[in-house]
Write a protein that holds these residues in place. Structure first.
Motif, mmCIF file in Angstrom:
data_model
loop_
_atom_site.group_PDB
_atom_site.id
_atom_site.type_symbol
_atom_site.label_atom_id
_atom_site.label_comp_id
_atom_site.label_asym_id
_atom_site.label_seq_id
_atom_site.Cartn_x
_atom_site.Cartn_y
_atom_site.Cartn_z
ATOM 1 N N GLY A 137 50.741 82.356 35.528
ATOM 2 C CA GLY A 137 49.473 82.286 34.811
ATOM 3 C C GLY A 137 48.698 81.026 35.172
ATOM 4 N N HIS A 138 49.414 79.909 35.328
ATOM 5 C CA HIS A 138 48.798 78.643 35.723
ATOM 6 C C HIS A 138 48.130 78.800 37.096
ATOM 7 C CE1 HIS A 138 48.705 74.138 36.118
ATOM 8 N NE2 HIS A 138 48.783 74.458 37.404
ATOM 9 N N GLU A 139 48.845 79.407 38.031
ATOM 10 C CA GLU A 139 48.286 79.559 39.381
ATOM 11 C C GLU A 139 47.118 80.558 39.390
ATOM 12 O OE1 GLU A 139 48.973 77.428 41.545
ATOM 13 O OE2 GLU A 139 50.690 76.577 40.475
ATOM 14 N N ILE A 140 47.259 81.627 38.638
ATOM 15 C CA ILE A 140 46.136 82.577 38.511
ATOM 16 C C ILE A 140 44.926 81.829 37.926
ATOM 17 C CG2 ILE A 140 45.294 84.633 37.278
ATOM 18 C CD1 ILE A 140 48.254 85.654 37.356
ATOM 19 N N GLY A 141 45.214 80.927 36.993
ATOM 20 C CA GLY A 141 44.146 80.132 36.383
ATOM 21 C C GLY A 141 43.374 79.312 37.410
ATOM 22 N N HIS A 142 44.093 78.695 38.365
ATOM 23 C CA HIS A 142 43.399 77.925 39.414
ATOM 24 C C HIS A 142 42.451 78.824 40.207
ATOM 25 C CE1 HIS A 142 45.130 73.979 39.121
ATOM 26 N NE2 HIS A 142 46.365 74.365 39.361
ATOM 27 N N VAL A 143 42.925 80.034 40.514
ATOM 28 C CA VAL A 143 42.095 80.951 41.306
ATOM 29 C C VAL A 143 40.913 81.432 40.467
ATOM 30 C CG1 VAL A 143 42.054 83.103 42.632
ATOM 31 C CG2 VAL A 143 44.139 81.708 42.601
ATOM 32 N N LYS A 194 43.163 67.699 46.023
ATOM 33 C CA LYS A 194 43.661 67.332 44.698
ATOM 34 C C LYS A 194 42.804 67.990 43.629
ATOM 35 C CE LYS A 194 45.958 62.908 45.516
ATOM 36 N NZ LYS A 194 47.108 63.572 46.081
ATOM 37 N N TYR A 195 43.445 68.850 42.897
ATOM 38 C CA TYR A 195 42.780 69.333 41.710
ATOM 39 C C TYR A 195 42.671 68.137 40.770
ATOM 40 C CZ TYR A 195 44.123 74.075 43.180
ATOM 41 O OH TYR A 195 44.286 75.249 43.848
ATOM 42 N N SER A 196 41.659 68.118 39.956
ATOM 43 C CA SER A 196 41.563 67.015 39.010
ATOM 44 C C SER A 196 42.517 67.272 37.856
ATOM 45 C CB SER A 196 40.133 66.902 38.490
ATOM 46 O OG SER A 196 39.879 67.998 37.623
ATOM 47 N N ASP A 199 41.288 70.021 35.872
ATOM 48 C CA ASP A 199 41.600 71.344 36.432
ATOM 49 C C ASP A 199 42.999 71.769 36.003
ATOM 50 O OD1 ASP A 199 39.211 71.250 37.769
ATOM 51 O OD2 ASP A 199 40.073 70.794 39.738
ATOM 52 N N GLU A 200 43.930 70.829 36.105
ATOM 53 C CA GLU A 200 45.316 71.159 35.773
ATOM 54 C C GLU A 200 45.456 71.494 34.298
ATOM 55 O OE1 GLU A 200 47.316 71.911 37.866
ATOM 56 O OE2 GLU A 200 46.542 70.941 39.673
ATOM 57 N N ARG A 201 44.752 70.729 33.472
ATOM 58 C CA ARG A 201 44.821 71.031 32.038
ATOM 59 C C ARG A 201 44.226 72.406 31.758
ATOM 60 N NH1 ARG A 201 43.423 65.227 31.356
ATOM 61 N NH2 ARG A 201 45.443 64.246 30.974
ATOM 62 N N THR A 245 49.691 65.832 41.349
ATOM 63 C CA THR A 245 48.350 65.802 40.772
ATOM 64 C C THR A 245 48.331 66.371 39.366
ATOM 65 O OG1 THR A 245 47.847 67.976 41.641
ATOM 66 C CG2 THR A 245 47.250 66.090 43.002
ATOM 67 N N HIS A 246 49.479 66.859 38.932
ATOM 68 C CA HIS A 246 49.503 67.456 37.612
ATOM 69 C C HIS A 246 49.633 66.370 36.552
ATOM 70 C CE1 HIS A 246 50.104 71.070 39.935
ATOM 71 N NE2 HIS A 246 49.831 71.769 38.866
ATOM 72 N N PRO A 247 49.226 66.705 35.349
ATOM 73 C CA PRO A 247 49.400 65.725 34.272
ATOM 74 C C PRO A 247 50.884 65.389 34.137
ATOM 75 C CG PRO A 247 48.049 67.589 33.538
ATOM 76 C CD PRO A 247 48.584 67.940 34.883
#
Ligand SMILES: [Zn+2]
Length: 494
Positions: A137-143, A194-196, A199-201, A245-247
């Motif tokens: 779900g996290h990766e789908i979220g990035h897309v 780098k996602y910010s 973005d990761e949140r 780059t993740h929190p």
């Protein structure tokens, strides 16, 4: 290098950015904004980069596991913003691909346009389907939120990423460029973009939401983030890029719990965890490096599946990739590259290579290498920086395949490295030692704890390279935590 996977090393330059940036919709917020690429471009980038990812890492050879991960991915996707009735059609109709990569590194990532990857290393470190649901779900979220495209716009990647520098000269020489040690330019840019933190949140938020909507107890993922934290502490400098780059995993552990509670209030109780199903799927998965795909031992490189070996000179580091094996000298003054040629004989492969424009052939001949028919060529060419590179290349026939072993160095250094190249090339030989041929990887076994005891006390003798702490991390448990009898344990087994 793996059997039946013959990849040509292609230094492709993606020409995708001519249009410049694009104003289009964010499927998550529904708002229009500026992106580095249009959605159609993102899909094209993803498609091209996917080929390079698969060539670089290889797919994990377990069709049932691949089908399982893909079907779970499709379920989570069905609950994402990309599949809602009010989402524009171009997003709703974009198919997604979920792949399992044959890498021991714990990693998950996504490419623009609908490509999501998890490694077998990641799968071994998850404790149930709910955790995998949140990761997917996290990766789908990035897309869905088009993070890569947003960052690319900010960085004006379009201007820079695709020039690709030294591509042409290297293509003629077949010389691996600096980026071959990693990945092709654009893929590398996208992956290491780098996602910010925001973005990761946002992706964590979306991952939890999608997983809860699909009925999964997303709070389960908190334990995985705790084990990621231990993993990163253990690996020190070699922190997987996915984590860097993740929190902070500690922060994520907390927020994942809060998010899960919040989404369950909104959507309804989601309790599915599915550990039994999940463990049945991952039991037997390869842990760590798979020696059947080649390994270094006692000063030599052995390939049990392709049944050859060759000596590795001192001061050379071996990088074993699905498409090639690289031997890189410590000072990077010389490199040896083993690949498979697509021609059906050594002579034909040598002819085809020597005939390339831009190459000057200095010498050629044929000989037998440990009983195997071989043809060698010495040639020179220019890099795009104007340096003269000299190449000694052997084409060797072995069991119906043609192997190419190419040694590269600057012409001025050739005299120094020629003996080293020859040591490797003339050392290439059929592998017949049964002990080397029958090497088996360490695989994951699932065993119930026989009694209630601290985790540490329940560990059997571990295969070399597996520490008690590493196994504890894989089980998401502290070494001294008491484990109840009957709890399924994930154990490395030779
Ligand atoms: Zn992420």
């Amino acid at each position: 290098m793996r059997r039946a996977r013959v990849y040509l090393v292609v230094f492709s330059v993606l020409v995708l950015f001519a249009e410049g940036c694009a104003v289009s919709t964010n499927p998550v917020s529904g708002r229009r904004r500026l992106y580095g690429y249009s959605w159609a471009e993102e899909r094209r980038i993803g498609q091209e980069a996917d080929r390079q990812i698969v060539a670089q890492y290889g797919l994990y050879d377990d069709p049932a596991l691949a089908a399982y991960v893909d079907s779970l991915g499709q379920v989570i996707l069905a609950h994402s913003h990309l599949r809602r009735s009010d989402t524009p059609k171009e997003f709703r109709e974009t198919p997604f691909v979920f792949r399992v990569l044959d890498s021991p590194v714990v990693n998950a990532f996504a490419l623009p346009g609908g490509y999501v990857y998890v490694t077998r290393g990641l799968l071994a470190h998850l404790n149930n389907e709910a955790q995998l649901a949140v990761v997917l779900g996290h990766e789908i979220g990035h897309v869905a939120a088009r993070h890569a495209s947003q960052r690319a716009f900010e960085l004006q990647l379009g201007q820079v990423a695709l020039l690709g520098g030294a591509v042409l000269g290297q293509e003629v020489l077949g010389l691996p460029g600096g980026d071959v040690l990693q990945l092709g330019g654009t893929v590398a840019q996208l992956l290491f973009l780098k996602y910010s933190r925001d973005d990761e949140r946002e992706s964590d938020r979306l991952g939890v939401e999608y997983a809860v909507r699909a009925g999964y107890d997303a709070a389960e993922a908190a334990a995985f983030f705790r084990s990621l934290k231990r993993l990163s502490e253990q690996s020190g400098a070699s922190l997987p890029s996915f984590l860097s780059t993740h929190p902070d995993p500690g922060e994520r552990e907390q927020t994942i719990r809060e998010l899960a509670a919040r989404w369950m209030q909104e959507v309804g109780l989601a309790t599915r965890e599915n550990q039994v199903v999940y463990y049945a799927r991952i039991e037997g998965i390869v842990l760590g490096e798979d020696p059947r795909q080649g390994y270094v031992a006692d000063g030599a490189f052995y390939h049990p599946t392709l049944r050859f070996w060759f000596p590795v000179p001192a001061d050379f580091q071996v990088i074993n990739q699905p498409s090639q094996v690289l031997l890189v000298e410590a000072e990077q003054q010389a490199v040896l590259v083993l690949t498979l040629a697509s021609e059906s004989s050594a002579a034909e492969a040598a002819r085809a290579w020597a005939a390339q424009e831009g190459l000057t052939v200095l010498d050629r001949g044929s000989e037998r290498v440990n009983g195997l028919p071989a043809v060698y060529v010495v040639a020179e060419g220019q890099t795009s920086e104007g340096q003269t590179v000299r190449v000694l290349r052997y084409f060797i026939e072995h069991e119906g395949r043609v192997y190419s072993l190419a040694g590269y160095t600057l012409a001025a250094q050739y005299a120094r490295y020629r003996p080293v190249f020859l040591q490797v090339m003339r050392g290439f030989a059929p592998l017949r030692d049964p002990a080397r041929l029958n090497v088996q990887p360490v695989v994951l076994a699932i065993r119930p704890a026989e009694r209630t005891a601290p985790f540490r006390a329940l560990l059997p003798a571990l295969p070399e390279a597996f520490t008690p702490e590493a196994v504890a991390i894989m089980n998401q448990v502290e070494l001294d935590a008491v484990v109840q009898a009957g709890t399924p344990l994930k154990l490395p087994q030779r």
